[in-house]
Design an enzyme around this catalytic site. Structure first.
Site, mmCIF file in Angstrom:
data_model
loop_
_atom_site.group_PDB
_atom_site.id
_atom_site.type_symbol
_atom_site.label_atom_id
_atom_site.label_comp_id
_atom_site.label_asym_id
_atom_site.label_seq_id
_atom_site.Cartn_x
_atom_site.Cartn_y
_atom_site.Cartn_z
ATOM 1 N N CYS A 125 1.308 2.886 -6.730
ATOM 2 C CA CYS A 125 2.269 2.628 -5.667
ATOM 3 C C CYS A 125 3.533 1.961 -6.245
ATOM 4 O O CYS A 125 4.302 2.606 -6.924
ATOM 5 C CB CYS A 125 1.616 1.810 -4.550
ATOM 6 S SG CYS A 125 2.501 1.844 -2.976
ATOM 7 N N GLU A 178 -7.749 1.496 -6.257
ATOM 8 C CA GLU A 178 -8.461 0.217 -6.241
ATOM 9 C C GLU A 178 -9.007 -0.123 -4.855
ATOM 10 O O GLU A 178 -9.891 -0.981 -4.726
ATOM 11 C CB GLU A 178 -7.545 -0.915 -6.742
ATOM 12 C CG GLU A 178 -6.538 -1.463 -5.753
ATOM 13 C CD GLU A 178 -5.297 -0.587 -5.581
ATOM 14 O OE1 GLU A 178 -4.330 -1.066 -4.950
ATOM 15 O OE2 GLU A 178 -5.286 0.563 -6.054
ATOM 16 N N HIS A 231 -3.872 4.456 -3.633
ATOM 17 C CA HIS A 231 -4.438 3.226 -4.182
ATOM 18 C C HIS A 231 -5.913 3.396 -4.545
ATOM 19 O O HIS A 231 -6.789 3.118 -3.728
ATOM 20 C CB HIS A 231 -4.324 2.100 -3.151
ATOM 21 C CG HIS A 231 -2.952 1.567 -2.965
ATOM 22 N ND1 HIS A 231 -2.516 0.392 -3.546
ATOM 23 C CD2 HIS A 231 -1.896 2.035 -2.248
ATOM 24 C CE1 HIS A 231 -1.258 0.153 -3.197
ATOM 25 N NE2 HIS A 231 -0.857 1.144 -2.407
#
Length: 224
Positions: free
Chosen positions: A86, A196, A194
């Site tokens: 991002c 994560e 994302h």
């Protein structure tokens, strides 16, 4: 055990999430400070999401000049795996480690949802655990994720297999449905979604993000 550094800039939001994902996926997580001139001996680096320096000027434009970036650019040029997520992707573009740029989403609306992606290249340090053509589900949350580049750059990305991910159902107007790209060497990858946030079944419908961290650990283990 691989040591993976996660950079914290002023305004970074997702560094703690990235550090947790690294640990959950079996590597040692190391915090790197934006003002440092040392990478602390890490094997790979993640530039996480957020709003570095408040997104003043352009997203990532100020973070690109943080002292730690001089070290990251030099290490990336020598082959160190670097992942930009991002805002981290935006920083990599501003640093010219990756081509192209991000502008406001089509329709000027912030997007936050689970997003389907297609893996277009598994020939990178961060995607070698995927299969080419795999369809995965990863969280997106951004307001300036509309990837743009000129015709020459797009042709080069296509010809060199540097488009790593494409959206299945484009959420932001990105050119050619591009969700992530890599450099020619394949050690630097940037994407707007994302990974994560998609590693723990307790908080996500998908754990497809784990393959990013498995990929880089496999690459590093094979290199030793």
């Amino acid at each position: 055990m691989a040591r993976i550094g996660v950079v914290t800039f002023p305004g970074t939001l997702d560094d703690v999430d990235a550090l947790r994902a690294v640990r959950l996926c079996g590597a040692q997580a190391v915090t790197l400070w934006h003002a440092s001139d040392s990478l602390d001996g890490v094997d790979a680096v993640i530039l996480p999401g957020g709003f570095s320096y408040g997104d003043y000027l352009r997203c990532g434009a100020i973070a690109r000049f943080a002292p730690i970036m001089d070290e990251i650019i030099a290490a990336a040029d020598k082959g160190m795996p670097v992942l930009g997520i991002c805002n981290g992707f935006q920083v990599l573009c501003e640093s010219h480690l990756l081509p192209g740029a991000m502008i406001r989403n089509e329709g000027q609306r912030f997007v936050c949802r689970e997003q389907k992606l297609r893996v277009e290249s598994n020939d990178t340090t961060w995607t070698c655990a995927f299969g080419s053509g795999d369809e995965i589900s990863i969280v997106v949350k951004h307001g300036e994720g509309n990837y743009v580049c000129d015709d020459e750059t797009l042709a080069r990305l296509r010809d060199n297999q540097q488009i790593v991910f494409r959206y299945i159902g484009n959420p932001n107007g990105s050119r050619d449905d591009i969700a992530g790209v890599t450099n020619e060497r394949g050690n630097v990858v940037g994407l707007m979604p994302h990974p994560e946030h998609s590693v723990d079944p307790l908080v996500s419908n998908s754990t497809d993000g784990r393959a990013f961290f498995a990929s880089v650990q496999s690459f590093l283990a094979a290199r030793v």
